[in-house]
Enzyme design. Structure first.
Site, mmCIF file in Angstrom:
data_model
loop_
_atom_site.group_PDB
_atom_site.id
_atom_site.type_symbol
_atom_site.label_atom_id
_atom_site.label_comp_id
_atom_site.label_asym_id
_atom_site.label_seq_id
_atom_site.Cartn_x
_atom_site.Cartn_y
_atom_site.Cartn_z
ATOM 1 N N LYS A 281 -3.561 17.371 -11.282
ATOM 2 C CA LYS A 281 -2.991 16.068 -11.660
ATOM 3 C C LYS A 281 -3.546 15.615 -13.010
ATOM 4 C CE LYS A 281 -2.303 14.163 -6.998
ATOM 5 N NZ LYS A 281 -0.855 13.911 -7.084
ATOM 6 N N ARG A 355 2.543 18.222 2.819
ATOM 7 C CA ARG A 355 3.483 18.821 3.763
ATOM 8 C C ARG A 355 2.973 20.141 4.321
ATOM 9 N NH1 ARG A 355 8.019 18.797 -0.837
ATOM 10 N NH2 ARG A 355 6.705 17.058 -1.462
HETATM 11 N N1 BES Z 1 -0.657 12.520 -2.605
HETATM 12 C C1 BES Z 1 0.419 12.807 -3.451
HETATM 13 C C2 BES Z 1 1.491 11.727 -3.432
HETATM 14 C C3 BES Z 1 1.168 10.458 -4.146
HETATM 15 C C4 BES Z 1 1.276 10.371 -5.511
HETATM 16 C C5 BES Z 1 0.834 9.332 -3.427
HETATM 17 C C6 BES Z 1 1.020 9.182 -6.149
HETATM 18 C C7 BES Z 1 0.599 8.146 -4.066
HETATM 19 C C8 BES Z 1 0.682 8.068 -5.424
HETATM 20 C C9 BES Z 1 1.078 14.101 -3.046
HETATM 21 O O1 BES Z 1 0.255 15.061 -2.527
HETATM 22 C C10 BES Z 1 1.694 14.660 -4.273
HETATM 23 O O2 BES Z 1 0.993 15.008 -5.157
HETATM 24 N N2 BES Z 1 3.012 14.726 -4.291
HETATM 25 C C11 BES Z 1 3.709 15.197 -5.404
HETATM 26 C C12 BES Z 1 4.788 16.084 -4.877
HETATM 27 C C13 BES Z 1 5.502 16.839 -5.920
HETATM 28 C C14 BES Z 1 4.608 17.871 -6.546
HETATM 29 C C15 BES Z 1 6.695 17.481 -5.269
HETATM 30 C C16 BES Z 1 4.295 14.014 -6.162
HETATM 31 O O3 BES Z 1 4.731 13.057 -5.518
HETATM 32 O O4 BES Z 1 4.258 14.029 -7.384
HETATM 33 MN MN MN Z 2 -0.623 16.235 -4.042
#
Ligand code: BES
Ligand code: MN
Ligand code: ZN
Length: 502
Positions: A281, A355
């Site tokens: 990230k 997931r």
């Molecule tokens: N934990 C995150 C989702 C998230 C992001 C929650 C920002 C709250 C605030 C999750 O694991 C994630 O990173 N999801 C990605 C999925 C994507 C790579 C398909 C996302 O939402 O960017």
């Molecule tokens: Mn994630």
């Protein structure tokens, strides 16, 4: 903090403070009117002078009101009488509590529970007042060297109800409100804990403590060795880049008269830190990814509330603890994982890890032959785009269960909104090499994540709550919210047939 209910008239109260409402423009509520009479027009004369208009949240603290036994009277602006709705009611309570707390009234008798709130009864008003009070007095400062202290904090709050007939309803509302509030606090505390402390083993230790504290609860911890034996390859892959062992805590609550009765299963995503892994990230606000375990934290909170309420249900709570880190041992984009269900997944992005953990947890819980399964997860940033920070996303394979949850969310004031799920969205998950990818093609990210999970939830009635936008507030005053504990507890109360009326 102590709560009670009473049914009495304002002039007879001998308290540090009595709290009464004033509507806009300068209109006394019936209770304020009574005080005005016995004080021979003292209050109305202040209003005439322009000291209080009655705008929502306005406060005027009076000392030594003539002929009134209580030391203080707090006049609270409630806005236009006909516009007093749930949201405004909660905001007014919140403001009242902080005023009482800051002005040295250690106890108070509150008449705001007698105001008319659109579509809500005494039970709701008292319960929300308890929950809002607890919520607004919450602090998390165990890591501060100098803890800020209130000199004369609010200790005792009495809610007045219009008739004696409503006293037992009010008492019930307090009991339910306190249970929800203790679940919310547990959820917030776990969520706010830093990720170097709150790792999967810490979640497990909390789950074990719940079993120590309640006879109705037993806890089992599944570590990496057992996950291997169970074939939970997908869950393990997410944790393999971390030095902190992945642990799934299984909390069993038995309260149903028939111990064999099928349980309701709650599963919480417990990513104690989500760095994104190899698909790392951006650095900005990455600290907030300690909140990626708020699904697990709130399932824990709901289990705690449930045990306190002693509801006649069997419920299993699963905290899916894991840490997503990059490193030489981490899983990578391109990996193909065989899930516990046998279905294969091509990893396209290691940041779509929730997931991959949840899918194996969903398969694991088949062994309980559940009545229903609800998973709770900070799953997608897309959910924040769709619904913002106010409402959680809901996806389900069973209409009645979806309706039940939406209803509970409205009753509890912890809202959720259903998103659709259909085959067109399922197709977005296609992979050339495996049964599916862990990432959908662009668009509808919350729904495609839900579709992914649904493929592991075919054997039972299932719903998924995406709490990415509602589980915490970010920024300067960041904090976990404890949501959706109120929703989950309401769902369980309704299942147990214990609503407002006996
Ligand atoms: N934990 C995150 C989702 C998230 C992001 C929650 C920002 C709250 C605030 C999750 O694991 C994630 O990173 N999801 C990605 C999925 C994507 C790579 C398909 C996302 O939402 O960017
Ligand atoms: Mn994630
Ligand atoms: Zn995540």
């Amino acid at each position: 903090m102590e709560f009670s209910v009473k049914s009495g008239s304002p002039e007879k109260q001998r308290s540090a403070c009595i709290v009464v409402g004033v509507f806009e423009p300068r209109r006394l509520s019936p209770i304020a009117e009574q005080l005005d009479k016995i004080s021979e027009g003292y209050i109305s004369s202040l209003l005439r002078r322009g000291d209080l208009e009655g705008k929502p949240g306005q406060m005027l603290l009076l000392h030594h009101v003539p002929n009134v036994l209580s030391e203080r009277v707090l006049l609270v602006g409630c806005g236009k009488e006909r516009e007093l709705d749930e949201r405004q009611y909660k905001q007014i309570i919140k403001k009242t509590i902080s005023t009482l707390n800051e002005t040295g009234s250690m106890e108070a008798v509150c008449f705001l529970t007698e105001l008319h709130v659109k579509g809500r009864d005494t039970y709701w008003k008292v319960r929300q007042a308890v929950e809002t009070t607890k919520d607004s007095l919450y602090t998390f400062n165990q890591f501060k060297s100098n803890k800020p202290e209130t000199r004369r904090p609010l200790r005792k709050l009495v809610f007045n109800v219009p008739t004696r007939r409503e006293l037992s309803l009010g008492e019930r509302a307090i009991a339910h409100g306190l249970a929800v509030a203790s679940g919310v606090k547990a959820g917030k505390d776990l969520g706010n804990m830093p990720p170097n402390v709150a790792n999967p083993a810490y979640l497990a230790s909390q789950a074990r403590r719940l079993a120590d504290d309640f006879e109705s609860v037993t806890t089992k911890i599944i570590g990496e060795q057992e996950m291997k034996e169970l074939g939970m390859t997908s869950y393990l892959a997410v944790g393999q880049g971390s030095k902190n062992e992945a642990m799934m805590s299984v909390i069993e609550y038995k309260g149903h008269p028939d111990p064999q009765a099928k349980p309701i299963v709650l599963i919480g995503k417990g990513l104690t830190f989500d760095s994104g892994g190899i698909s790392i990230k951006p650095s900005a606000n990455m600290d907030e990814m300690k909140y990626d375990m708020c699904g697990a934290a709130t399932v824990f909170g709901a289990m705690k509330a449930l045990a306190k309420l002693n509801l006649p249900l069997n419920v299993v709570g699963v905290l899916a603890g894991c840490e997503n880190m990059p490193g030489g041992g981490a899983y990578r984009p391109g990996d193909i994982l065989t899930t516990m269900s046998g279905q294969t997944v091509e990893v396209l992005n290691t940041d779509a890890e929730g997931r991959l953990v949840l899918c194996d947890a969903l398969t694991y819980v088949e062994r309980f032959e559940p009545e229903a399964v609800v998973d709770v997860a900070t799953l997608t940033g897309a959910c924040v785009v769709a619904l913002g920070n106010h409402i959680s996303g809901l996806i389900s394979n069973h209409n009645p269960l979806a309706h039940e949850l939406i209803n509970a969310s409205e009753q509890a004031g912890d809202r959720a909104w259903r998103l659709p799920m259909s085959d067109e969205y399922q197709d977005q998950l296609a992979s050339p090499f495996a049964d599916m990818a862990n990432l959908g093609t662009p668009g509808a990210g919350t729904i495609t994540a839900g579709c992914f999970l649904s493929r592991f939830a075919k054997k039972y009635n299932w719903a998924h709550l995406d709490i990415a936008g509602t589980a915490w507030v970010g920024g300067k005053d960041k904090s976990a919210t404890g949501r959706p504990v109120p929703l989950l507890v309401q769902f369980l109360l309704n299942r147990a047939g214990q609503d407002a009326v006996e």
